[in-house]
Scaffold this active site. Structure first.
Site, short mmCIF file in Angstrom:
data_model
loop_
_atom_site.label_atom_id
_atom_site.label_comp_id
_atom_site.label_asym_id
_atom_site.label_seq_id
_atom_site.Cartn_x
_atom_site.Cartn_y
_atom_site.Cartn_z
N GLY A 48 0.81 -1.22 0.00
CA GLY A 48 0.00 0.00 0.00
C GLY A 48 0.83 1.26 0.00
O GLY A 48 0.52 2.21 0.72
N GLY A 52 -0.57 8.13 0.41
CA GLY A 52 -0.75 8.27 1.85
C GLY A 52 0.46 7.91 2.67
O GLY A 52 1.61 8.16 2.31
N ARG A 73 -1.69 -2.40 -6.35
CA ARG A 73 -2.34 -3.00 -7.52
C ARG A 73 -2.01 -2.29 -8.82
O ARG A 73 -1.72 -2.93 -9.83
CB ARG A 73 -3.86 -2.99 -7.32
CG ARG A 73 -4.36 -3.96 -6.26
CD ARG A 73 -5.87 -3.92 -6.17
NE ARG A 73 -6.37 -2.61 -5.79
CZ ARG A 73 -7.66 -2.27 -5.73
NH1 ARG A 73 -8.58 -3.15 -6.10
NH2 ARG A 73 -8.03 -1.06 -5.35
N ARG A 77 0.62 3.75 -11.00
CA ARG A 77 0.88 4.46 -9.75
C ARG A 77 2.12 3.91 -9.06
O ARG A 77 2.84 4.65 -8.38
CB ARG A 77 -0.35 4.37 -8.84
CG ARG A 77 -1.52 5.18 -9.38
CD ARG A 77 -2.80 4.88 -8.68
NE ARG A 77 -2.75 5.19 -7.26
CZ ARG A 77 -3.72 4.88 -6.39
NH1 ARG A 77 -4.79 4.24 -6.80
NH2 ARG A 77 -3.61 5.20 -5.12
N TYR A 209 -15.33 -1.18 9.76
CA TYR A 209 -13.88 -0.97 9.67
C TYR A 209 -13.13 -1.36 10.94
O TYR A 209 -12.13 -2.08 10.89
CB TYR A 209 -13.64 0.51 9.36
CG TYR A 209 -12.22 1.00 9.49
CD1 TYR A 209 -11.26 0.69 8.52
CD2 TYR A 209 -11.82 1.81 10.55
CE1 TYR A 209 -9.97 1.17 8.61
CE2 TYR A 209 -10.53 2.29 10.66
CZ TYR A 209 -9.60 1.96 9.69
OH TYR A 209 -8.33 2.44 9.79
N LYS A 213 -9.22 -3.68 12.37
CA LYS A 213 -8.03 -3.13 13.01
C LYS A 213 -7.81 -3.73 14.39
O LYS A 213 -6.66 -3.91 14.83
CB LYS A 213 -8.15 -1.60 13.08
CG LYS A 213 -8.16 -0.93 11.71
CD LYS A 213 -6.91 -1.25 10.90
CE LYS A 213 -6.82 -0.45 9.61
NZ LYS A 213 -5.58 -0.70 8.87
#
Length: 355
Positions: A48, A52, A73, A77, A209, A213
């Site tokens: 990732g 960010g 992915r 980018r 969400y 976590k």
């Protein structure tokens, strides 16, 4: 007498202030200079890392001399991010950079990613793996689509990290990688998970969400103990707990975020990806197991430690004594806020839905 009384008060205030600032300095890692996670010349893999926190962390680690592998992915980018990360290199002639396209939510993705990383890295596994890839789909639990969102969040946030952790630990913990008798003990390997302050203190609207976590935290706690079975394969486990980060991910989550959640978060100042990355890396290099990036996050951490590893036994224990008292008032205020919202706006089924 008034002079003595005032002098005594001044002394008490001065001493108390000194104690508070000293404690905060210890909490925030201002003391202790040893780098517990040196990266120069070592290989770091981050998932990732095209936007960010992940992208900022990769760039800052590059500036410290690390070889970087980023996983995401979108190939376009990835290429854009790796160019930026390479441009920040401390030693451009010596450092190496690579990107791998993969979807962390796909079952068994990690084995193929790691195999490619090892081939590129001359047959050696990365020294540090930081699982940053994640997503957030805030919704009320009774809303249509919340269960689908929860499954997707769990696939990306928890299973994406869990699969990578299993794959890399199988490499690091192999018997042939153990320190032999008389051999110098190497720098430990590091697995870094990215959770959220919501794994320390839940807020309405994040039901799809937050469990993903909390699951990461549970896995990290378990692995920290399990790794004691491998004293000759030194590995450290860390969890980073950021709050709100100004990133494309925040823009995406705001599309579904309930208005009550927006209201609850309005006084929390967001942090930039660069700021969170800098504080996260500083915490990791200070040797912290649980890494928070703000004073509020640190207080939350001390309030819910349970059986988790401590950053500092004395400070964590003392602060932990006081946090339940603070939470008594905080929870009354927050629950009152939610109750007031319900009285004002009626049944959640009447709320306007976001596209």
């Amino acid at each position: 007498m008034d002079y003595l009384h005032n002098s005594s008060q001044t002394l008490i205030v001065t001493v108390a202030t000194g104690i508070v600032f000293t404690t905060l300095a210890v909490i925030m890692g201002m003391f202790g200079r040893k780098n517990h996670m040196p990266v120069e010349g070592r290989t770091v893999l981050l998932t990732g890392a095209t936007e960010g926190l992940g992208r900022s962390a990769a760039r800052q680690l590059s500036a410290q001399g690390a070889n970087i592998i980023i996983v995401s992915r979108n190939v376009g980018r990835l290429e854009e991010a790796i160019a930026e990360i390479r441009s920040a290199a401390k030693s451009p002639q010596q450092q190496r950079f690579h990107h791998i396209s993969a979807d962390v939510s796909e079952p068994n993705y990690a084995g193929e990613v790691l195999a490619e990383a090892i081939r590129w890295n001359g047959g050696a596994a990365p020294d540090i793996v930081w699982c940053v890839a994640g997503m957030s789909t805030p919704m009320l639990w009774a809303d249509d689509g919340s269960m689908d969102a929860a499954r997707r969040n769990m696939d990306v946030n928890y299973f994406g990290a869990a699969e990578m952790a299993r794959a890399i630990l199988r490499e690091w913990l192999a018997p042939e990688n153990a320190v032999g008798p008389g051999e110098k003990r190497p720098e430990p390997k590091h697995i870094v998970f990215t959770a959220s302050v919501l794994a320390l203190f839940a807020i309405v609207g994040y039901a799809p969400y937050t469990p993903s976590k909390w699951a990461i935290r549970g896995l990290a706690d378990t692995l920290a103990q399990e790794l004691l079975l491998y004293p000759d394969n030194p590995v450290k486990v860390h969890v980073v707990y950021p709050g709100t980060i100004t990133s494309p991910g925040l823009e995406r989550e705001n599309k579904t975020k309930p208005e009550i959640t927006v209201e609850m978060e309005k006084d929390e100042p967001p942090q930039t990806p660069d700021e969170v990355a800098e504080k996260s890396i500083a915490g990791l290099q200070a040797g912290k197991c649980f890494v928070t990036v703000s004073l509020l996050g640190e207080l939350m951490r001390c309030g819910v430690m349970g059986g988790s590893p401590r950053n500092n036994w004395l400070v964590d224990t003392v602060v932990g004594w006081f946090i339940p008292i603070i939470y008594f008032f905080v929870l009354r205020a927050m629950n009152g806020q939610v109750g007031g919202w319900a009285r004002k706006h009626g049944h959640p089924s009447t709320y306007g839905k976001k596209a």
